[in-house]
Design an enzyme around this catalytic site. Structure first.
Site, PDB file in Angstrom:
ATOM      1  CB  THR A  87       0.754   1.690  -3.617  1.00 52.31           C
ATOM      2  OG1 THR A  87      -0.484   1.538  -2.926  1.00 52.31           O
ATOM      3  CG2 THR A  87       1.134   0.368  -4.264  1.00 52.31           C
ATOM      4  CE  LYS A 162      -2.346  -1.404  -3.074  1.00 56.08           C
ATOM      5  NZ  LYS A 162      -3.751  -1.123  -2.917  1.00 56.08           N
ATOM      6  CE  LYS A 237       2.153   3.616  -7.329  1.00 54.00           C
ATOM      7  NZ  LYS A 237       1.703   4.510  -6.277  1.00 54.00           N
TER       8      LYS A 237
END
Ligand code: NAD
Length: 290
Positions: A87, A162, A237
């Site tokens: 990611t 995502k 994050k």
């Protein structure tokens, strides 16, 4: 296929092991010594990429991904398939895809949802960006590591999907926890709250699949002292990545921004290492003025 796998951490190690168990010849590399079952390990990153048909990365962030891509560029075999499952920020995903494709290789960004449990079980969901041809080449490998792969569009589209998904998840988890904390103070039984909301319009994955209230709903980290699961700092994050992307394209995401701020405060005040649903006990202790 001959596969190189870079980044054998909590996610990468079981993903590499699943590829090896399916009969692929996998050489892995990590900065710390790790040897997933069935995976040979290289002494250097180049050992894991030279002569490989496909190279997969599962790394902590975009800066490290860019660094690794720059290091391995010249060592890749002609027409290697490069799959990044980390990611990372959309800009890094696009920059790495550009670098790799300019060298004559095929590249996709294919971040995952499903966590370490899904990585071990081979039930991850992949969201992929790149050319349709590169996605088609990657699909047989994604189908070993996961149960679903969605083609989202050009390079970076997988990362965009995502972070949009996780921005919804972060904000939804917070408001679900707020509702439980409010219900407590109103004297409403948590089980009654779950029974109503899980079948009403306030329903969400955070409520029905990953209920943050201990002893209510299916088994989740709230039933295991809020051990992750999905750690709060990883949610932070992803929320920060959503805010970075929103800033870059001038998109208004006021709830996403607020969610990032709440997770930052939580992580800095004892939430690090706890599941992201531990926002419930954190909020339950706060009053309206804090
Ligand atoms: P991790 O920290 O367990 O693993 C990352 C690994 O990369 C470490 O073993 C580290 O030593 C290695 N590494 C770092 N720099 C390297 C380099 N230059 N060369 C080779 N190896 C290097 O993290 P993780 O939980 O496996 O997550 C990996 C990625 O997957 C992250 O981008 C994360 O956001 C994403 N992700 C994690 C989860 C989860 O539940 N853990 C879920 C979805 C997505």
């Amino acid at each position: 296929m001959k596969i190189g796998f870079i980044g054998l951490g909590n996610m990468g190690a079981p993903m590499a092991a699943n590829l090896a168990a399916a009969g692929h010849d996998v050489i892995g590399f990590d900065l710390t010594a790790r040897s997933p079952k069935g995976v040979a390990t290289g002494a250097t990153v180049l050992d894991a990429v030279e002569g490989r048909d496909a190279v997969i990365t599962m790394l902590p962030n975009g800066a490290i991904l860019r660094d690794v891509a720059a290091q391995i560029g010249d060592a890749l075999s002609p027409d290697t398939l490069f799959i990044d499952c980390s990611t990372v920020d959309v800009d890094s995903a696009r920059a790495v895809a550009e670098l790799v494709t300019a060298q004559g290789h095929a590249a996709i960004d294919a971040p995952v949802s499903g966590g370490t449990v899904g990585a071990v079980a081979g039930t991850l969901t992949f969201m992929a960006g790149g050319t349709a041809q590169a996605f088609a080449r990657a699909l047989p490998l994604l189908e070993i590591m996961g149960q679903k792969a969605v083609y989202c569009g050009d390079a970076g589209a997988g990362q965009a999907a995502k972070i949009c998904n996780n921005m919804i998840l972060g904000a939804t988890m917070i408001v679900t926890c707020e509702a439980f904390a409010l219900a407590d103070k109103l004297g409403l039984d948590r089980q009654a709250m779950y029974d109503v909301v899980s079948t009403s319009s306030g329903q969400s994955w955070s409520m029905t699949t990953y209920c943050p209230a201990t002893g209510v709903g299916p088994q989740s980290p709230s039933d295991n002292d809020y051990k992750p699961g999905f750690a709060a700092e990883l949610m932070l994050k992803d929320l920060d990545l959503s805010q970075q992307a929103a800033g870059a394209v001038d998109a208004a995401t006021p709830l996403g921004a607020q969610a990032a701020q709440i997770y930052r405060t939580f992580v800095e005040t004892g939430g690090k290492g706890r599941d992201f649903s531990a926002i419930l006990p954190y909020l339950a202790k706060l009053g309206a003025q804090t």
